[in-house]
Design an enzyme around this catalytic site. Structure first.
Site, PDB file in Angstrom:
ATOM      1  N   TYR A   1      -3.206   6.409  11.824  1.00 37.45           N
ATOM      2  CA  TYR A   1      -3.288   7.691  11.098  1.00 37.45           C
ATOM      3  C   TYR A   1      -4.762   8.094  10.940  1.00 37.45           C
ATOM      4  O   TYR A   1      -5.591   7.273  10.522  1.00 37.45           O
ATOM      5  CB  TYR A   1      -2.613   7.480   9.745  1.00 37.45           C
TER       6      TYR A   1
ATOM      7  N   ASP B   1       1.261   0.027   8.212  1.00 31.47           N
ATOM      8  CA  ASP B   1       1.634   1.348   7.701  1.00 31.47           C
ATOM      9  C   ASP B   1       3.048   1.605   8.209  1.00 31.47           C
ATOM     10  O   ASP B   1       3.276   1.871   9.377  1.00 31.47           O
ATOM     11  CB  ASP B   1       0.647   2.407   8.216  1.00 31.47           C
TER      12      ASP B   1
ATOM     13  N   ARG C   1      -2.831   4.448 -17.375  1.00 33.10           N
ATOM     14  CA  ARG C   1      -3.264   4.274 -15.983  1.00 33.10           C
ATOM     15  C   ARG C   1      -2.591   3.084 -15.318  1.00 33.10           C
ATOM     16  O   ARG C   1      -2.458   3.033 -14.099  1.00 33.10           O
ATOM     17  CB  ARG C   1      -4.791   4.123 -15.956  1.00 33.10           C
TER      18      ARG C   1
ATOM     19  N   LYS D   1       6.154  11.208   2.168  1.00 30.86           N
ATOM     20  CA  LYS D   1       7.009  11.585   3.308  1.00 30.86           C
ATOM     21  C   LYS D   1       8.482  11.381   2.935  1.00 30.86           C
ATOM     22  O   LYS D   1       9.009  12.117   2.131  1.00 30.86           O
ATOM     23  CB  LYS D   1       6.584  10.782   4.536  1.00 30.86           C
TER      24      LYS D   1
HETATM   25  C1  LIG Z   1       0.879  11.098   5.685  1.00 26.75           C
HETATM   26  C2  LIG Z   1       0.561   9.724   6.102  1.00 26.75           C
HETATM   27  C3  LIG Z   1      -0.272   8.917   5.340  1.00 26.75           C
HETATM   28  C4  LIG Z   1      -0.983   9.421   4.113  1.00 26.75           C
HETATM   29  O1  LIG Z   1      -0.132   9.837   3.118  1.00 26.75           O
HETATM   30  P1  LIG Z   1      -0.597  10.913   2.012  1.00 26.75           P
HETATM   31  O2  LIG Z   1       0.396  10.760   0.945  1.00 26.75           O
HETATM   32  O3  LIG Z   1      -0.593  12.227   2.710  1.00 26.75           O
HETATM   33  O4  LIG Z   1      -1.980  10.526   1.595  1.00 26.75           O
HETATM   34  C5  LIG Z   1      -0.478   7.636   5.760  1.00 26.75           C
HETATM   35  N1  LIG Z   1       0.084   7.158   6.871  1.00 26.75           N
HETATM   36  C6  LIG Z   1       0.888   7.905   7.640  1.00 26.75           C
HETATM   37  C7  LIG Z   1       1.481   7.323   8.863  1.00 26.75           C
HETATM   38  C8  LIG Z   1       1.143   9.215   7.289  1.00 26.75           C
HETATM   39  O5  LIG Z   1       1.924   9.964   8.070  1.00 26.75           O
END
Ligand SMILES: *Cc1c(COP(=O)(O)O)cnc(C)c1O
Length: 387
Positions: A107, A180, A54, A205
């Site tokens: 988000y 973010d 982990r 992403k």
């Molecule tokens: C998709 C996204 C997230 C979350 O990511 P996941 O891997 O889907 O949990 C967080 N912030 C932004 C800006 C996103 O586009």
């Protein structure tokens, strides 16, 4: 070394793995210690090297080293999703009775965290206009405030915040600045260099980049690294080694993929702006974006995600446009090789600001397809609107 070179070499040590270019993917829970001495010394520092599955395996350590190097972070912490990265970062500073300042364009699931779990645990959130100036932000800071959370640009409406100015005020009050940074990736926005203490990426992403793995990563300054690492560990977050491998593999080609996403998104945005069916295009790298000057000042590029507001039309007209697109998939997430289109309603999840658009808002991700094919397909879709 230039970024393109670092993308290829960061976090790699072939000599440590019999000359093999990529790190091994160990599937591990148990790690055996050879002696009582070795066990006890590992227990002294469970985050250094392998300890228990982990806590990470070599491929994760390589991924973290690579991502941290790219963003100039002291260290990176891997999580099982982008949302988990957000939760771990926020939970590393929030305590019962404390208060957070969160940008209004955040988000959706981040807002869900604040309004759900955090509220239940006694953490309050105030949302602020992403274009707020530093003085106005300062007026929202209370003695209980612990962090400012920014997302620049927001992934639906693409406002750019003046992060350096907000961070100066935040730091004057001993607050942690969490960004973010998913849209820009470590390549196009130096979040830590612009004042963030913690920079989050939904690696799902662009870092993974192929729409096939869920992954998050948290880049931390030295003062926040251990707290974030321990918080993520105590929440039980860990990512599967195969998914981490895909994240590391994605990093190697990010420098080649992202410029294509960038060029195609800009070409699509410019083309859409000329179409009579489009009321407005929202893309920070276009001169008509309200915070374009901030984007120019702070960013070194733009990625493949932007929005367009259509002229008013009926749901049936919108369905006629979207249902028969051949190249744009309708679905969540983005950052993969493929193009996507998604009708969104940014007004639904705002409290500090309002969203005014008379027609539907479409969020578009420009994939790696040929730009002329992308334009032709979208053009046929706009024709089907029959406006
Ligand atoms: C998709 C996204 C997230 C979350 O990511 P996941 O891997 O889907 O949990 C967080 N912030 C932004 C800006 C996103 O586009």
């Amino acid at each position: 070394m230039k970024t393109a070179t670092r993308l290829v070499h960061a976090g790699r040590d072939p000599a440590a793995q019999q000359g093999i270019v990529n790190p091994p993917v160990y599937h591990a829970s148990t790690v055996i210690f050879e002696s009582l001495d070795a066990l006890e010394s590992a227990q002294q520092n469970p985050f250094k090297g392998v300890y228990y599955g982990r806590n990470g395996t070599p491929v994760q350590f390589a991924f973290e080293a690579a991502v941290a190097e790219l963003e100039g972070a002291h260290g990176a912490v891997t999580t099982c999703s982008g949302l988990a990265a957000i939760v771990a970062a926020v939970m590393s500073v929030a305590e019962s009775g404390t208060h957070l300042l969160v940008t209004d364009n955040v988000y959706g699931p981040t807002r869900g965290l604040c309004e759900g779990l955090l509220k239940r645990l006694g953490v309050r959130t105030t949302y602020f206009d992403p274009t707020l100036d530093a003085q106005a932000l300062e007026a929202l800071i209370t003695p209980d405030t612990r962090a400012v959370f920014v997302e620049a640009p927001g992934s639906l409406t693409f406002e750019i915040s003046d992060v350096p100015a907000l961070a100066r005020v935040a730091h004057a009050h001993d607050l942690t600045v969490i960004a973010d940074n998913t849209w820009a990736t470590p390549l196009y926005y130096d979040a830590l260099g612009h004042g963030a203490d913690i920079s989050i990426h939904a690696a799902t992403k662009y870092l993974v980049g192929h729409a096939d793995a869920m992954l998050g990563v948290i880049n931390c300054s030295e003062s926040h690294y251990l707290a974030v690492r321990k918080t993520a560990a105590s929440m039980g977050y860990c990512a599967g080694p195969d998914d981490v491998y895909l994240g590391l593999r994605g990093v190697r080609t990010l420098g080649q993929r992202l410029p294509v996403h960038q060029a195609s998104a800009l070409a699509l945005a410019d083309w859409l702006a000329e179409r009579p069916e489009v009321a407005r295009v929202i893309h920070p790298a276009r001169a008509d974006h309200p915070q374009h000057a901030l984007w120019r000042r702070d960013f070194t590029g733009s990625s493949g995600l932007f929005a367009a507001v259509l002229q008013p039309c009926s749901r049936a007209q919108l369905a006629a446009m979207l249902d028969d697109l051949e190249l744009y998939g309708m679905g969540f997430s983005w950052g993969g090789f493929e193009s996507l289109i998604l009708p969104v309603d940014p007004g639904r999840s705002r409290t500090a600001t309002t969203w005014s658009a008379t027609g539907p808002t479409l969020r578009i991700h420009a994939g790696l397809e040929d730009i002329n094919d992308l334009i032709a397909d979208l053009g046929a879709g706009l024709d089907r609107l029959g406006l």
